[in-house]
Motif scaffolding. Sequence first.
Motif, PDB file in Angstrom:
ATOM      1  N   ALA B  33      59.234 -62.899   1.196  1.00 21.55           N
ATOM      2  CA  ALA B  33      58.803 -61.814   2.080  1.00 21.55           C
ATOM      3  C   ALA B  33      59.246 -62.053   3.504  1.00 21.55           C
ATOM      4  CB  ALA B  33      57.290 -61.674   2.023  1.00 21.55           C
ATOM      5  N   LEU B  34      59.396 -63.294   3.871  1.00 24.61           N
ATOM      6  CA  LEU B  34      59.756 -63.581   5.259  1.00 24.61           C
ATOM      7  C   LEU B  34      61.263 -63.702   5.456  1.00 24.61           C
ATOM      8  CD1 LEU B  34      56.935 -66.104   5.986  1.00 24.61           C
ATOM      9  CD2 LEU B  34      57.310 -63.970   7.176  1.00 24.61           C
ATOM     10  N   LEU B  35      61.978 -64.064   4.401  1.00 24.43           N
ATOM     11  CA  LEU B  35      63.422 -64.270   4.568  1.00 24.43           C
ATOM     12  C   LEU B  35      64.246 -63.175   3.908  1.00 24.43           C
ATOM     13  CD1 LEU B  35      63.574 -68.082   3.897  1.00 24.43           C
ATOM     14  CD2 LEU B  35      63.736 -66.940   6.078  1.00 24.43           C
ATOM     15  N   ASP B  36      63.899 -62.810   2.707  1.00 22.37           N
ATOM     16  CA  ASP B  36      64.728 -61.876   1.947  1.00 22.37           C
ATOM     17  C   ASP B  36      64.084 -60.506   1.855  1.00 22.37           C
ATOM     18  OD1 ASP B  36      66.372 -64.027   1.493  1.00 22.37           O
ATOM     19  OD2 ASP B  36      65.340 -64.585  -0.338  1.00 22.37           O
ATOM     20  N   PHE B  37      63.486 -60.092   2.939  1.00 21.62           N
ATOM     21  CA  PHE B  37      62.842 -58.778   2.890  1.00 21.62           C
ATOM     22  C   PHE B  37      63.875 -57.682   2.738  1.00 21.62           C
ATOM     23  CE2 PHE B  37      63.143 -60.368   7.226  1.00 21.62           C
ATOM     24  CZ  PHE B  37      63.955 -59.420   7.817  1.00 21.62           C
ATOM     25  N   LYS B  38      63.406 -56.626   2.141  1.00 21.17           N
ATOM     26  CA  LYS B  38      64.321 -55.529   1.835  1.00 21.17           C
ATOM     27  C   LYS B  38      64.454 -54.611   3.030  1.00 21.17           C
ATOM     28  CE  LYS B  38      63.080 -54.192  -2.477  1.00 21.17           C
ATOM     29  NZ  LYS B  38      62.927 -53.134  -3.441  1.00 21.17           N
ATOM     30  N   ILE B  39      65.648 -54.169   3.215  1.00 18.60           N
ATOM     31  CA  ILE B  39      65.943 -53.296   4.347  1.00 18.60           C
ATOM     32  C   ILE B  39      66.312 -51.933   3.790  1.00 18.60           C
ATOM     33  CG2 ILE B  39      67.643 -52.869   6.161  1.00 18.60           C
ATOM     34  CD1 ILE B  39      67.683 -55.850   6.613  1.00 18.60           C
ATOM     35  N   PRO B  40      65.729 -50.885   4.295  1.00 20.63           N
ATOM     36  CA  PRO B  40      66.127 -49.562   3.780  1.00 20.63           C
ATOM     37  C   PRO B  40      67.596 -49.305   4.099  1.00 20.63           C
ATOM     38  CG  PRO B  40      64.690 -49.358   5.672  1.00 20.63           C
ATOM     39  CD  PRO B  40      64.644 -50.777   5.270  1.00 20.63           C
ATOM     40  N   GLY B 292      62.911 -67.334   9.318  1.00 21.53           N
ATOM     41  CA  GLY B 292      62.337 -66.001   9.349  1.00 21.53           C
ATOM     42  C   GLY B 292      61.105 -65.987  10.230  1.00 21.53           C
ATOM     43  N   VAL B 293      60.958 -64.900  10.951  1.00 22.11           N
ATOM     44  CA  VAL B 293      59.835 -64.781  11.891  1.00 22.11           C
ATOM     45  C   VAL B 293      59.226 -63.402  11.735  1.00 22.11           C
ATOM     46  CG1 VAL B 293      59.214 -64.684  14.326  1.00 22.11           C
ATOM     47  CG2 VAL B 293      60.817 -66.392  13.561  1.00 22.11           C
ATOM     48  N   GLU B 294      57.907 -63.367  11.826  1.00 22.74           N
ATOM     49  CA  GLU B 294      57.190 -62.096  11.853  1.00 22.74           C
ATOM     50  C   GLU B 294      56.354 -62.054  13.117  1.00 22.74           C
ATOM     51  OE1 GLU B 294      54.540 -61.549   8.680  1.00 22.74           O
ATOM     52  OE2 GLU B 294      56.037 -60.842   7.285  1.00 22.74           O
TER      53      GLU B 294
END
Lengths: 566, 443
Positions: B33-40, B292-294
């Motif tokens: 969820a933090l690194l390979d999040f999906k991008i529209p 990855g950063v949130e």
Amino acid sequence: MSFRFNPESFRDNSFNEEIRAKLTKALNSSSGSSTPTMVETASSEKGAVQGAKMAAVSNSGSLGAATDSESTMRSRKLDILKSDIIVSKVNFPTMPKLEILDLDISAQPRSLVKGICKISCMDAMLQIQTEIEGNLLLVYSEYSPEFTTPTLNCKGSFTIPITMVFSGVQLEAITNIFVKNSGIGISFNDVNLDFDFNCSIKILQSTIEKRLKKSMQSLFKDVLPKVIFNMSQSLFTAETGSSRPTEAASGDEEAYSSSTAPKVILEETDMQELSAANMLRLSTLISSRQTLSLQATVLNVPSTIPGCLERQNLHRFNSRIPSLSNYYAAYKDPERHAALMKRTSSTLAIHPPSSLRSENLLPERVLQENAYDLKTIASIQSRIFDRGADDNVRPRRRKLTLKRKKKSKEEVPTEAPDSGISSGTDTFVGSPEPTTPVAEDANQPTTETSSIPANTMLSLKLPTSIRPNYLTRLERTLLPLETGREKATASINPLEEPGFSPYRPELHRLHSSLYSPLSRHGSMLISSKELSEPKQLLDPKGLNLLCLNRHARKWGNEEEPPPYQI
Amino acid sequence: MLDYMESVSRAFEQSTGWSRDNSYANITATSKALLDFKIPTAFEFQVSNATTPYTFNTTRVSTRNIFNGSLTYLYSDADNLKDMVRGSGAVSLQQVTETYRYFQPFYNHKSAPSNGDRLVRKSLYYGRMYYPTSNLEAMMIKRLTPYTQVKLKCLSTFNEFNILTCHWQRDTGRNCQELIFSTNDLLCGYRFLHNFLGTPSKMKTSLYNNSSLSLGTELWLGLITLSPGCSTTLRYCTHAPNTGRPLTLTLSWNPFFGNLSSSYSAKTSTSTTFCAKYDFNLYSIDSNLSFGVEVWRRGSTNQQHEPPTSQSINKTDNLMYHHLLPTLSQSSSHGHGQTKMEHEQQLLQDLTTAFSTSLKRIDREKFEIENFQNDYSCANFTSVWKLSTSLRDKNLKVLWEGKFKGFLVSAGGEFFKSSPLLDNRSRTPLYPARFGVQLQYST
């Protein structure tokens, strides 16, 4: 028309470098959407063949444009390639051999040149490097729909470098080549390909080798002809656009390029000799000479004039025309005839018509063997007179009274008729057998091309639907003429002359030989609309090779053409 | 951003007491969820609503090169699903965003299904039709027993491409097993997850166990292509003892292809999350480092949650250990002055003071952790920025998700350092590879 085979291009290493650069470019342009093994091998073999091809017609272009078509052909498959395909080594140590078995530059209006070539290429070597993805499940999960693919945690990528070496590539192929206005069509008939395959991953070697062998068939049947045609098509069409501005500078360029670096393949200046405009002009020239091609749609060309005979068939027509030499053709001196033909083949360009004209002379052997029949001779002579002379010219007849009883008999002197005496000693001209020494080597193009018009045997390809209509129409239109002016009609159309009974079967044979393609190869005829489509070039219907010398004559007139493997 | 239907199906799992995190498929969900999040990748618009308490539907429209969309229907007979699924205006952002996963040790989450078979045998049916391609997706989830669940997924297209994937899952809390079969490539799989250190201690007060250690493995085999796959992963979740902030460590190992991957994810505060992942291949000596950063942004309205102070902890500490102290204080107040009593009292007092420090410490930790969690779950976040980068790929992924006037908006893009096509044009340092915007509205 001429073409050049430039052996210098294979002497140095620049040819190999050129091939390597082009192959690398081509493979990488298509690497996005295809499996590596298929593409690599297909293209690599293509490279080998292409090398030979370049030598063959000395007419080649970018391989890159060629392989573009291949990438579109292949469906989207799993892409396990992780990097570009690099062609690391290419080596053609020996010059590719080219043997022109047959050549025909004037046969058809639809193709400018037809030929049969034997291409052989020895000991070529090719090395290809790339990287493939080792984790097949990763590839699987990337190319499967997301919804139904379970989440895989083992998604680590693992790339494996792979090197494939094709060594000792030996290629022998017999190809049919057609040069048309739009491009070059090639069909491979008898392909003999042999190579040693070596893969850096030994587990995959046998599998890849199997798949290679499977794909060879389609490569030579589909891929390669298509590729070459597309490539040549792009060259031909590009040439028409660019020829105009470069025309002025072409002379300088030609001098420059020929004096300096050896050309590997056709350069711009070379392509101007093959320009589409020139080709078009040549083809119109050829088609204008072919006056028996019954193109009913085109008006006001010689072919639409009824009874007009084509120039190329004149010697055949002459050979059938009633004359003494034709009638006694069996008595002709064979060795003298052969010598004559040899002479004509070399010096034909200087005076072809005179050597072709059949003189109305009796062969010498007839006299020696006493085989003549006076009645026949008399009828022949009178027929010649009836046919050719005007009304106000009286026949010059030498009247000999041998005996009182045969006073009224017309007799031809045994030496020669009046017209023939002055014109010479050559009594063996005009034989209907065109025999040409076949040029076995590409290094003698001049002799071959010059010998061609002497031996042209045209066989016409006519639309089958037109032929009966045309013939009936021809006879109908000729009938009133015949009743009105018999002599004129006879001179126009000797084939239709009804009263000449001894030559009736001969005329029939002439008829059949002239029109034989109609009945025999009617199925091969294609309409011009089909011809304009590029893929139709490779269609078997479009392939009909009618050539000049004895091989081709067998094809064109007596036999079916060999089965083209398309 | 989770789709509406995805949040409905998660609500179904929550309603039936199925732990999503206790599965090998989601063992690395945090780092994913933090690194390979999906991008529209397109402009997309979704309208969803719950027509009845049991049926939900969504209409989706997206345009990239062509205009396409889909219609989705969902039916489920689970209880109070309507209450769990909220509209886009009311839902909290951390519920519809793939973010750090709080993993509870297993003894907490099995309380719900233990209250009888009433919750069992719930099912969910889902169908989705795409246009203009007319692909059809269907899914069925059925709870069989309190411990087992079957999931069928089906994809049907017109070009002879039909896939059925079956999942059979059994989750006993301590162990989770899963059998998977897919008709695509005849893929067979088995997953297994085991939880260590999950046993609640005999005395709940003696040690507050807030950590969990899980070990899982998976085996795959594609029968047609004979492509095998296997991996094993160790996960350790715990909380920082003094601040109560959670952190997760995973270590994965793929023996077939030599991939070794370790990740470290931590919530450094309630509004920031950080993740680092290091991949290394033993065979090809190929390595990769990803970050990855949130960053979450709070809304201004919800500021009543004050950060806990040490004062309050001390107060509650006194209150909570009151039950141990009274006898001592009373006895001391009575004060008969007997030496024996004084000795006992002294002993007891020593004992309690000796224990009370550890007890106090444990309790403070527990309070810190719970306080942090409460703070996070109750916070009114309005937007989140997600950034991730990878050294080997030389890319930067940016995603912004937030609530805007009742819409859930997700916009993002991926940038590469230099374009693979235009190598010579190196003036722009970053080359956008893809970007897209997604709008969701649901009631």
